[in-house]
Write a protein that holds these residues in place. Structure first.
Motif, PDB file in Angstrom:
ATOM      1  N   UNK A 167     -38.033  75.996  84.106  1.00  0.00           N
ATOM      2  CA  UNK A 167     -36.898  76.632  83.427  1.00  0.00           C
ATOM      3  C   UNK A 167     -37.277  78.054  83.032  1.00  0.00           C
ATOM      4  N   UNK A 168     -36.585  79.015  83.606  1.00  0.00           N
ATOM      5  CA  UNK A 168     -36.817  80.424  83.317  1.00  0.00           C
ATOM      6  C   UNK A 168     -35.999  80.812  82.093  1.00  0.00           C
ATOM      7  N   UNK A 169     -36.695  81.149  81.006  1.00  0.00           N
ATOM      8  CA  UNK A 169     -36.018  81.458  79.741  1.00  0.00           C
ATOM      9  C   UNK A 169     -35.803  82.953  79.542  1.00  0.00           C
ATOM     10  N   UNK A 170     -35.957  83.740  80.600  1.00  0.00           N
ATOM     11  CA  UNK A 170     -35.834  85.192  80.452  1.00  0.00           C
ATOM     12  C   UNK A 170     -34.433  85.597  79.999  1.00  0.00           C
ATOM     13  N   UNK A 171     -33.430  85.102  80.668  1.00  0.00           N
ATOM     14  CA  UNK A 171     -32.037  85.401  80.316  1.00  0.00           C
ATOM     15  C   UNK A 171     -31.173  84.241  80.784  1.00  0.00           C
ATOM     16  N   UNK A 172     -31.339  83.062  80.205  1.00  0.00           N
ATOM     17  CA  UNK A 172     -30.640  81.873  80.701  1.00  0.00           C
ATOM     18  C   UNK A 172     -29.137  81.953  80.458  1.00  0.00           C
ATOM     19  N   UNK A 173     -28.396  81.411  81.407  1.00  0.00           N
ATOM     20  CA  UNK A 173     -26.941  81.356  81.312  1.00  0.00           C
ATOM     21  C   UNK A 173     -26.509  79.949  80.919  1.00  0.00           C
ATOM     22  N   UNK A 174     -25.223  79.806  80.639  1.00  0.00           N
ATOM     23  CA  UNK A 174     -24.682  78.483  80.332  1.00  0.00           C
ATOM     24  C   UNK A 174     -24.909  77.530  81.497  1.00  0.00           C
ATOM     25  N   UNK A 175     -24.767  78.039  82.711  1.00  0.00           N
ATOM     26  CA  UNK A 175     -24.968  77.188  83.887  1.00  0.00           C
ATOM     27  C   UNK A 175     -26.415  76.730  83.995  1.00  0.00           C
ATOM     28  N   UNK A 176     -27.359  77.582  83.601  1.00  0.00           N
ATOM     29  CA  UNK A 176     -28.776  77.197  83.642  1.00  0.00           C
ATOM     30  C   UNK A 176     -29.044  76.023  82.704  1.00  0.00           C
ATOM     31  N   UNK A 186     -26.816  73.858  81.583  1.00  0.00           N
ATOM     32  CA  UNK A 186     -26.100  72.701  82.079  1.00  0.00           C
ATOM     33  C   UNK A 186     -26.884  72.034  83.204  1.00  0.00           C
ATOM     34  N   UNK A 187     -27.485  72.848  84.077  1.00  0.00           N
ATOM     35  CA  UNK A 187     -28.269  72.298  85.181  1.00  0.00           C
ATOM     36  C   UNK A 187     -29.498  71.562  84.658  1.00  0.00           C
ATOM     37  N   UNK A 188     -30.164  72.119  83.651  1.00  0.00           N
ATOM     38  CA  UNK A 188     -31.336  71.455  83.091  1.00  0.00           C
ATOM     39  C   UNK A 188     -30.938  70.143  82.428  1.00  0.00           C
ATOM     40  N   UNK A 189     -29.843  70.144  81.688  1.00  0.00           N
ATOM     41  CA  UNK A 189     -29.358  68.912  81.066  1.00  0.00           C
ATOM     42  C   UNK A 189     -29.119  67.845  82.124  1.00  0.00           C
ATOM     43  N   UNK A 190     -28.484  68.220  83.235  1.00  0.00           N
ATOM     44  CA  UNK A 190     -28.203  67.261  84.299  1.00  0.00           C
ATOM     45  C   UNK A 190     -29.485  66.719  84.899  1.00  0.00           C
ATOM     46  N   UNK A 191     -30.496  67.581  85.064  1.00  0.00           N
ATOM     47  CA  UNK A 191     -31.777  67.118  85.606  1.00  0.00           C
ATOM     48  C   UNK A 191     -32.481  66.165  84.645  1.00  0.00           C
ATOM     49  N   UNK A 192     -32.362  66.420  83.367  1.00  0.00           N
ATOM     50  CA  UNK A 192     -33.041  65.590  82.381  1.00  0.00           C
ATOM     51  C   UNK A 192     -32.473  64.182  82.337  1.00  0.00           C
ATOM     52  N   UNK A 193     -31.170  64.056  82.462  1.00  0.00           N
ATOM     53  CA  UNK A 193     -30.551  62.730  82.337  1.00  0.00           C
ATOM     54  C   UNK A 193     -30.065  62.190  83.673  1.00  0.00           C
ATOM     55  N   UNK A 194     -30.350  62.920  84.762  1.00  0.00           N
ATOM     56  CA  UNK A 194     -29.986  62.459  86.105  1.00  0.00           C
ATOM     57  C   UNK A 194     -28.508  62.134  86.225  1.00  0.00           C
ATOM     58  N   UNK A 195     -27.700  63.060  85.781  1.00  0.00           N
ATOM     59  CA  UNK A 195     -26.267  62.838  85.940  1.00  0.00           C
ATOM     60  C   UNK A 195     -25.661  64.031  86.659  1.00  0.00           C
ATOM     61  N   UNK A 222     -22.984  73.950  78.871  1.00  0.00           N
ATOM     62  CA  UNK A 222     -23.423  74.267  77.509  1.00  0.00           C
ATOM     63  C   UNK A 222     -23.179  75.737  77.202  1.00  0.00           C
ATOM     64  N   UNK A 223     -23.031  76.089  75.952  1.00  0.00           N
ATOM     65  CA  UNK A 223     -22.872  77.496  75.611  1.00  0.00           C
ATOM     66  C   UNK A 223     -24.161  78.247  75.861  1.00  0.00           C
ATOM     67  N   UNK A 235     -25.414  63.363  73.087  1.00  0.00           N
ATOM     68  CA  UNK A 235     -24.061  63.060  73.570  1.00  0.00           C
ATOM     69  C   UNK A 235     -24.105  62.473  74.975  1.00  0.00           C
ATOM     70  N   UNK A 236     -24.938  63.036  75.836  1.00  0.00           N
ATOM     71  CA  UNK A 236     -24.976  62.607  77.234  1.00  0.00           C
ATOM     72  C   UNK A 236     -25.550  61.209  77.398  1.00  0.00           C
ATOM     73  N   UNK A 237     -26.514  60.852  76.551  1.00  0.00           N
ATOM     74  CA  UNK A 237     -27.181  59.558  76.685  1.00  0.00           C
ATOM     75  C   UNK A 237     -26.667  58.511  75.717  1.00  0.00           C
ATOM     76  N   UNK A 238     -25.989  58.943  74.648  1.00  0.00           N
ATOM     77  CA  UNK A 238     -25.551  58.024  73.620  1.00  0.00           C
ATOM     78  C   UNK A 238     -26.695  57.458  72.795  1.00  0.00           C
ATOM     79  N   UNK A 239     -27.837  58.159  72.791  1.00  0.00           N
ATOM     80  CA  UNK A 239     -29.029  57.666  72.117  1.00  0.00           C
ATOM     81  C   UNK A 239     -29.524  58.679  71.095  1.00  0.00           C
ATOM     82  N   UNK A 240     -30.228  58.204  70.055  1.00  0.00           N
ATOM     83  CA  UNK A 240     -30.836  59.145  69.104  1.00  0.00           C
ATOM     84  C   UNK A 240     -32.086  59.781  69.695  1.00  0.00           C
ATOM     85  N   UNK A 241     -32.323  61.034  69.327  1.00  0.00           N
ATOM     86  CA  UNK A 241     -33.517  61.765  69.716  1.00  0.00           C
ATOM     87  C   UNK A 241     -34.185  62.325  68.469  1.00  0.00           C
ATOM     88  N   UNK A 242     -35.502  62.390  68.484  1.00  0.00           N
ATOM     89  CA  UNK A 242     -36.224  63.129  67.454  1.00  0.00           C
ATOM     90  C   UNK A 242     -36.892  64.339  68.101  1.00  0.00           C
TER      91      UNK A 242
END
Length: 206
Positions: free
Chosen positions: A173-182, A184-193, A201-202, A28-35
């Motif tokens: 990325x700490x996966x111990x007890x990630x929150x929605x904000x965590x 969302x922050x990773x998504x923003x870092x991945x696509x630089x937005x 994200x939920x 959704x963020x990039x408008x591109x297909x991913x595999x």
């Protein structure tokens, strides 16, 4: 532009879970297909058949024979498959431990990867405590993990935390007890937005 995102880390950290959770938001963020290219899915059955024929134990993924002769061809095939998709305009989420490649900084080496300059590369290091990783591995009950659980003191010597000189290559990325904000922050870092208010994200149980 296409995207090549690696989700790396030790067993039990939740690499696949994190990558699957982010797949749809990334599209959704990039408008591109991913595999999604998960090493266990792509190479689990053929790897089990090969190591089973050689050692009699199809789940022997920690033996010297596997590590010396099968590991690298599986990883090379995984990366080559990602590159084929990138050349077709399909971005890739690659899920695998890749600890050696992280230490050697291979995953940011475009020549080693064989990818063009217009491919955006990100390497996510998914981590959690050793105790929680052990708990998750035991709970999932996968046959490939039997050796790790039976020889944990030996296996744990292969675990490492990325040193300061390579942390700059990684999104931690700490996966111990990630929150929605965590997430969302990773998504923003991945696509630089920038992070959008109300666009988090939920939460993801891991």
């Amino acid at each position: 532009m296409t995207y090549l995102f690696f989700f790396c880390g030790h067993a039990g950290t939740g690499k696949t879970t994190v990558a699957k959770h982010l797949a749809a938001p990334l599209m959704r963020a990039t408008g591109m297909p991913f595999c999604l290219l998960d090493k266990d899915t792509l190479y689990g059955p053929p790897g089990a058949a090969a190591i089973g024929a050689l050692t009699g134990n199809p789940n022997d993924r920690d033996s010297p024979l596997y590590l010396q002769h099968l590991r690298d061809p599986e990883y090379r095939g995984l990366i080559d498959t990602a590159r084929d998709n990138l050349e077709l305009g399909v971005s890739a989420l690659v899920v695998a431990p890749l600890s050696r490649e992280v230490r050697e900084r291979r995953l940011i080496d475009r020549a080693w990867l064989g990818v063009a300059d217009d491919v955006a590369i990100r390497v996510v290091w998914v981590h959690t405590s050793e105790a929680l990783a052990h708990e998750r591995i035991a709970a999932r009950g996968h046959p490939d993990d039997a050796w790790k659980l039976a020889h944990w003191e030996t296996y744990r010597e292969r675990r490492f935390e990325p040193a300061d000189d390579i942390r700059g290559d990684l999104l931690m990325f700490d996966s111990s007890a990630p929150t929605a904000a965590d997430y969302d922050a990773l998504l923003a870092q991945l696509v630089d937005r920038p992070r959008a208010t109300g666009a988090m994200l939920p939460p993801l149980p891991v």
